[in-house]
Design an enzyme around this catalytic site. Sequence first.
Site, PDB file in Angstrom:
ATOM      1  N   LEU A 160      43.644  42.660  34.587  1.00 51.03           N
ATOM      2  CA  LEU A 160      44.570  41.584  34.946  1.00 51.03           C
ATOM      3  C   LEU A 160      44.274  40.351  34.081  1.00 51.03           C
ATOM      4  O   LEU A 160      45.157  39.800  33.430  1.00 51.03           O
ATOM      5  CB  LEU A 160      44.411  41.256  36.446  1.00 51.03           C
ATOM      6  CG  LEU A 160      45.301  40.130  36.988  1.00 51.03           C
ATOM      7  CD1 LEU A 160      46.773  40.511  36.898  1.00 51.03           C
ATOM      8  CD2 LEU A 160      44.936  39.835  38.464  1.00 51.03           C
TER       9      LEU A 160
ATOM     10  N   GLU B 135      37.350  38.236  41.043  1.00 51.73           N
ATOM     11  CA  GLU B 135      38.337  38.677  42.058  1.00 51.73           C
ATOM     12  C   GLU B 135      38.839  37.484  42.881  1.00 51.73           C
ATOM     13  O   GLU B 135      39.037  37.585  44.085  1.00 51.73           O
ATOM     14  CB  GLU B 135      37.784  39.826  42.898  1.00 51.73           C
ATOM     15  CG  GLU B 135      37.501  41.026  41.996  1.00 51.73           C
ATOM     16  CD  GLU B 135      37.374  42.354  42.692  1.00 51.73           C
ATOM     17  OE1 GLU B 135      37.805  42.478  43.845  1.00 51.73           O
ATOM     18  OE2 GLU B 135      36.835  43.276  42.040  1.00 51.73           O
TER      19      GLU B 135
END
Length: 388
Positions: free
Chosen positions: A135, A372
């Site tokens: 990502l 995260e």
Amino acid sequence: MSVLVQEGIGVDFSLTEEQELLRSEVRRFAEERIRPGVAERYARREFPADILAEMAEMGLLGMMVPEEYGGAGFSALSYVLAVEELAAVCPATAGTMSVTNSVCCWPISHFGSEELKERVLVPLASGRMIGGFGLTEPGSGSDAGSLETRATRDADSWVLNGEKAWITNAGVAGVYVVMAKTDAEAGKKGISAFVVPGDSPGLDVGEPESKMGLHASKTAPLIFDDCRVPAANLLGELGAGFKIALATLDHSRLGIAAQSLGIHRRALELAVAYARERVQFGVPIARHQAIQFKIATMATELEAARALTYRAALAEGARHGGRLASEAKLYSSEAANRACYESLQIHGGNGYSDDYEISRLYRDVRVTTIYEGSSEMQRLVISRKLLR
Ligand SMILES: Cc1cc2nc3c(=O)[nH]c(=O)nc-3n(C[C@H](O)[C@H](O)[C@H](O)COP(=O)(O)OP(=O)(O)OC[C@H]3O[C@@H](n4cnc5c(N)ncnc54)[C@H](O)[C@@H]3O)c2cc1C
């Protein structure tokens, strides 16, 4: 109805016989197989491929994948128990394991077509290959919606161009879940998710990051230069990639919360042992109230972090599950950072030496409030959910 009322979420944390067994097996494995070589692997920056193979045999690499796809079919709470045990011994191996389980297997399991599950999830669940998640990019971290990697359709393929940064398991993963723009005009709705095999033509792994900690795990950029994947490797709907990424992170934060619990627990164990043994002013330092109070705070915060994390794991999929996972990640990671700081303080100068385990934990724990979703982003997520 108050947003703070969480219907249907109890506080019964009693473990099943299966969960007790899993926890004790993973603890035994971690202590007997992983602990003996941890310091050397960190020193050599070595990825423990042989240990991962054994973990695959134990079903730890496809923990929540349904049994019909060769996974172990465990619950989120069982997963949390396993990650805590691994992290108490080797936070790097716990990170490798949690990435393959929660940011690779999980989205494929939840959003993949039947064909993709058969083709990719089955080998992932068996541990024949591990997974990664792409990502982050050099220019887009917390603001993931601003990513620039592009995917364009060409006949029966998608062709990816761009660069992903800080990818855990880069170079050792057999497959990555990668977010890329398929419609430059559609903002976040123009992002789609792809399953990219590690040996795809046009995919390169950059130089490994020289990390502050987690030295027994691999982290590197992924470079896509006309990287071609089959059209069938689109994960979920076209344009659903951002939603898939957010849903995946809502789930995967449990893994970081659990990793933090393991590190916290070990930091406390080390502090207690050292405080009992180290003598200053004629008594073990454990007899000084200033040391006792640090240990009391570490223990209290560990219990609070564990209760929050278990509760979030039990609430997965419920209306407040995502918020609880953010709260668990936020609190557990920050508490673990405080615990490592205080444990190192209790170790005095020895804590600053590479010969003492606490110095390794101190470096490893630092990233838990960053990856995260940083603590700042967790506070945004939590407050947005409460204030909307
Ligand atoms: C060891 C490691 C492994 C990783 N593994 C992966 C992986 O496997 N896959 C992957 O995709 N990524 C991975 N990452 C990337 C990680 O998820 C990002 O580093 C993280 O999301 C933060 O992004 P950033 O580093 O670009 O920081 P930035 O987004 O640039 O943030 C910098 C600082 O600004 C703060 N900030 C940013 N925006 C706001 C705001 N709106 N309000 C308040 N504060 C804000 C942040 O909280 C942070 O403190 C990994 C990172 C590390 C260090």
